[in-house]
Design a protein around this motif. Sequence first.
Motif, PDB file in Angstrom:
ATOM      1  N   CYS A 523     -25.467  -6.708  17.209  1.00  0.00           N
ATOM      2  CA  CYS A 523     -24.745  -5.867  17.888  1.00  0.00           C
ATOM      3  C   CYS A 523     -23.203  -6.129  17.905  1.00  0.00           C
ATOM      4  N   MET A 525     -20.791  -5.021  19.580  1.00  0.00           N
ATOM      5  CA  MET A 525     -20.276  -4.988  20.799  1.00  0.00           C
ATOM      6  C   MET A 525     -19.981  -6.450  21.580  1.00  0.00           C
ATOM      7  N   CYS A 526     -21.148  -7.202  21.215  1.00  0.00           N
ATOM      8  CA  CYS A 526     -21.260  -8.595  21.895  1.00  0.00           C
ATOM      9  C   CYS A 526     -21.476  -9.798  20.748  1.00  0.00           C
ATOM     10  N   GLY A 557     -25.775 -10.074  24.230  1.00  0.00           N
ATOM     11  CA  GLY A 557     -26.436  -9.265  25.071  1.00  0.00           C
ATOM     12  C   GLY A 557     -25.484  -8.372  25.972  1.00  0.00           C
ATOM     13  N   CYS A 558     -25.344  -7.180  25.824  1.00  0.00           N
ATOM     14  CA  CYS A 558     -24.508  -6.470  26.737  1.00  0.00           C
ATOM     15  C   CYS A 558     -25.045  -4.908  26.960  1.00  0.00           C
ATOM     16  N   CYS A 561     -26.431  -2.890  23.935  1.00  0.00           N
ATOM     17  CA  CYS A 561     -27.593  -3.330  23.313  1.00  0.00           C
ATOM     18  C   CYS A 561     -28.689  -3.499  24.069  1.00  0.00           C
TER      19      CYS A 561
HETATM   20 ZN    ZN Z   1     -24.526  -5.957  22.529  1.00  0.00          ZN
END
Ligand code: ZN
Length: 639
Positions: A523, A525-526, A557-558, A561
């Motif tokens: 992911c 984002m994270c 993990g965010c 996702c």
């Molecule tokens: Zn994420």
Amino acid sequence: MQTNTVAAARDLARPTPLTVVKTQKMQEKPKPRDAFTLDFVCNVLKQAGVATDEMLMTIKSRENNQRVILQKQYGKNSMTQITPVDVISSMGLRLPSDNKHVVTDELIMKTLADYWKLPFLKIELSKLNSAKIVPNLSEPFARKHLIVPVLVSKTMLLVALINPMDVEALQAVQQATKLNVRPVISTKSDVLRAIERCYAEDRSKEVAEKNRNHFRSFIRSAIKDMPDANLKEGILRPNDTGQFEEKHIVNAVNSLLQYAHEQHASDIHIEPKRGYSAIRLRIDGFLHEFDRIPLEVHSSFILRIKALAGMQMAEKRKPLDGSFQAKFQEHNVEFRVSTMPVAFGEKAMIRVLDHSMLLQRVEDLGFSKGELKIFRSMLSHNNGMILITGPTGSGKTTTLYSTLNSLAEREINITTVEEPIELMHEKFNQIAVQPSVGLTFGMAIKHIVRQSADVIMVGEIRDQETAENAFKAALTGHTVISTLHTNDAPSAVIRLTDMGVQSSLIESALVGVVSQRLVRRVCNMCGEPYRPSQSELQALGISEEELVGLPIRKGCGCQQCRGTGYSGRTAVFELMPVTDGVKLLVHDNMAAHLIRKAAIKEGMRTLQDSVIEKFKAGITTSEEVIRIIGGVDLDAADA
Ligand SMILES: [Zn+2]
């Protein structure tokens, strides 16, 4: 080295309020050497005996280069600052005292904590109790200063951070919370994970989450509006005219379908259990629970789906099939429904097919530069057979259509023979096989050959008739592309001979075999820098040295996702050009592992090479590599 993990938490229970002695002192008289620079960290490491002079020289000479690598890892738009600790810990330097271990960020932070005489805290996300404090501090502030509130009592706030000399940040927290702020030292990854946990729930909800929330409120309304008699029976009936009027259920089903499409789910499972009905979605190859609905509305839910798919509403004892189309954001999405009676009612499985996803640029399929070169050279033969293999759900169809689409750029005639036609394309002449009227794959191919097609796509080779006609077409000036259901590239040859195709035909017409799998992407984002453990490295067959300076990543993990750390998938490829050396073995009917051995010698790109390259580039994780290579016979590869 002394580390103080629990003492800080224990301090919270003390009756007398604590003051931030350290920061107040520094505020009065900041020492010039106490800036959080690479030199500062190096000096502390040297004093503590963690780094030798020689190591410090290495660190300084590699600093700029390492920053460039880290910048790439974090991405251009990252808000997160790159710290001197990141620079040093990512170099993979060995400890002078113990050559087996490397200088990690945790070791550096513990050393710094000792120097600052502050406790070091390994943050346990489950123990954070600072949720009510969090709204007082903005997320950009927390990320910029790498500071996060972790534990709070009536008068005291424990904040984890990596730089206690950041007086401005500590003061700001104190002013915003009106609490006595006590700093503890953590690693940057722990601080970022805690920030993610604290702010994820607080962040504005994504569109997809809106659909999930709508879904829940529609289900609640449906139950509320349900007459008592129906509630007992657990069903909302169509009215007298057969019209299905339960608007809440209609809306709930729509929200579910839209959510599934937005999350790129490949299928939806609605399964009645004892006491509830579970709705699960398969996203990136893995099932996730979407929601549980009360059994009272389960039957109505299934009825609505059957109505959409034009299925027999009253038939509940037999498995049924149906399908319907819907348009979401200019995408025509097909939903293929199948229902089946199970212990607690009827269960439904809905496949979500967004056909526009089947057409991509060949460059975007996941080929590395080297892989793309091999693939293109296979396609550059103006005749011959190219096979794409892999298990169900490995992305073969996408590779097939995307390749044809790229060939269609040229002025050539492309004809496909399929069962069924997955994607209608204006540039292709498409024939749907109909065995019931005698139009088989084999028949269709024979016919096309006479019509001067340049490229023939055969949906799948399943039998001898199809295989032989396809190979004959490949021998008479046509490029034939097809798929085969095998685990790796060399096995394709064996599968064909098992079907009864003569090895002389395979040897002279087969140009190359591609085998593929899908792996989950980290992911964006994270995703953050990650160091695999010893046992992971062992499973990967990679040494720690090999990974030094590489942008290895893992998602923590965010919301984006759904906490999985992965977002989307990409393909990894095994590419076997059928060279003269390979032909010799095909001619002699040799076993798959011998063909593999010869092919590797002649430049075959293995699945293992491909997935490890993606891991080393930070695109996927060690977990995914192990999942993929666990399924390939490695002994054969090494033999
Ligand atoms: Zn994420």
